[in-house]
Motif scaffolding. Structure first.
Motif, PDB file in Angstrom:
ATOM      1  N   ARG A  13      -0.003   6.682  -1.448  1.00  0.00           N
ATOM      2  CA  ARG A  13      -1.614   5.618  -1.759  1.00  0.00           C
ATOM      3  C   ARG A  13      -1.301   5.637  -3.193  1.00  0.00           C
ATOM      4  NH1 ARG A  13      -4.085  10.807   0.513  1.00  0.00           N
ATOM      5  NH2 ARG A  13      -4.995  12.127  -0.857  1.00  0.00           N
ATOM      6  N   TYR A  58       0.542  -1.131  -0.420  1.00  0.00           N
ATOM      7  CA  TYR A  58       0.187   0.036   0.175  1.00  0.00           C
ATOM      8  C   TYR A  58       0.637   1.408  -0.252  1.00  0.00           C
ATOM      9  CZ  TYR A  58       0.827   0.057   5.070  1.00  0.00           C
ATOM     10  OH  TYR A  58       1.410  -0.118   6.632  1.00  0.00           O
ATOM     11  N   ARG A  59       2.069   0.799   0.270  1.00  0.00           N
ATOM     12  CA  ARG A  59       3.127   2.322   0.188  1.00  0.00           C
ATOM     13  C   ARG A  59       4.339   1.662  -0.255  1.00  0.00           C
ATOM     14  NH1 ARG A  59       2.711   4.629   6.174  1.00  0.00           N
ATOM     15  NH2 ARG A  59       0.827   5.676   6.357  1.00  0.00           N
TER      16      ARG A  59
END
Length: 295
Positions: free
Chosen positions: A169, A90-91
């Motif tokens: 994101r 997610y990152r």
């Protein structure tokens, strides 16, 4: 590839192997480290975050090849017992350290404002970062924090400039779908990340050395050349500040400000009347080569 953050639903962290283990406020939740990686055991998931080059090699000055990325992921699975194929990134941070001929602040001084990003300068110009809610792009002096023997090649009195792109994101928009750590090591995704890194670098406006070439010059071309000379003297940052202040005071409306910013961008990149500075050309060629040969 460099740092990443991974969400592993239903996983169990190897609590007995984590250094600095301590409980969190929520019962059954813990925080610790595995090498340099931060590991959090949540109620029904594990979160892992950190630099994979540092985890595998002890530093991130040298980039991870695709094979190196697979080696780092394999090491993490072996030491943690967790299946990274079931995780979701997610990152993500993609970065490269470039050997350069001059102090990094001299290259960074040419970076102008980037549309839809805030610009932040630190350390007397030694670090420049563009950031918005979803991404950031930074350039900084890597030689200030890294031993010479750990840099990508012998510098012979030269310097090291680090360029980093971070997605906070929006990775689904980059790759077209949620990706696991192992999917980042697939050829198409690895190349896509490298090209996205290069593309954002090239979006950053660079100050240019204006050249007045009279051969074939038209009256309009002469006028454009004089405007480019004026922008060079004023500086992109100062010109952007003037527009922003005019918008804030009500002297300009949003449409006029947008058109003025577009004019600035055109003047800054118009190859008919300007040439890029030698330092910018040096970095441009290195970034193009990395994007072209990423595998």
């Amino acid at each position: 590839m460099d740092s990443l953050s991974v969400f592993l639903p239903g996983a169990l962290a190897p609590l007995d192997r984590l250094a600095g283990l301590r409980p969190l406020r929520q019962d059954g939740c813990y925080r610790g480290t595995l090498g340099n990686l931060r590991v959090i055991q949540g109620l029904d998931a594990v979160f892992v975050e950190g630099s994979l080059p540092k985890y595998l090699n002890g530093g991130n000055a040298l980039p991870l090849t695709r094979q190196g990325l697979r080696a780092a992921l394999g090491k993490l699975e072996a030491e943690s017992g967790m299946d990274l194929g079931k995780g979701q990134v997610y990152r993500l941070e993609v970065g490269r350290t470039l050997p350069v001929k001059a102090p990094p602040r001299e290259y960074l001084a040419a970076w102008g404002p980037l549309a839809r990003f805030g610009k932040h300068t630190h350390g007397n110009g030694g670090t420049v970062t563009f950031a918005n809610g979803g991404r950031s792009f930074s350039g900084y002096d890597k030689g200030q924090e890294t031993a010479p023997e750990a840099l990508p090649c012998p510098l012979d009195g030269g310097f090291a400039l680090r360029l980093e792109l971070r997605w906070k994101r929006g990775l689904k928009r980059v790759f077209g779908h949620p990706v696991s750590p192992w999917e980042l090591a697939e050829a198409d995704n690895y190349v896509l990340a490298a090209k996205a890194w290069a593309a954002l670098y090239f979006k950053v406006p660079k100050q240019r050395e204006v050249v007045l070439i009279m051969n074939g010059m038209t009256p309009k071309g002469f006028k454009d050349t004089l405007a480019a000379l004026g922008l060079q003297a004023l500086g992109l940052d100062r010109a952007e500040t003037i527009i922003r202040d005019g918008l804030a005071s009500g002297a300009l409306d949003r449409l006029k400000a947008s058109r003025m910013r577009a004019d600035l961008r055109e003047l800054a990149k118009d190859s008919r009347v300007t040439t890029t500075e030698a330092l910018t050309d040096e970095i441009d060629s290195k970034v193009r080569a990395i994007a072209r040969f990423a595998r």
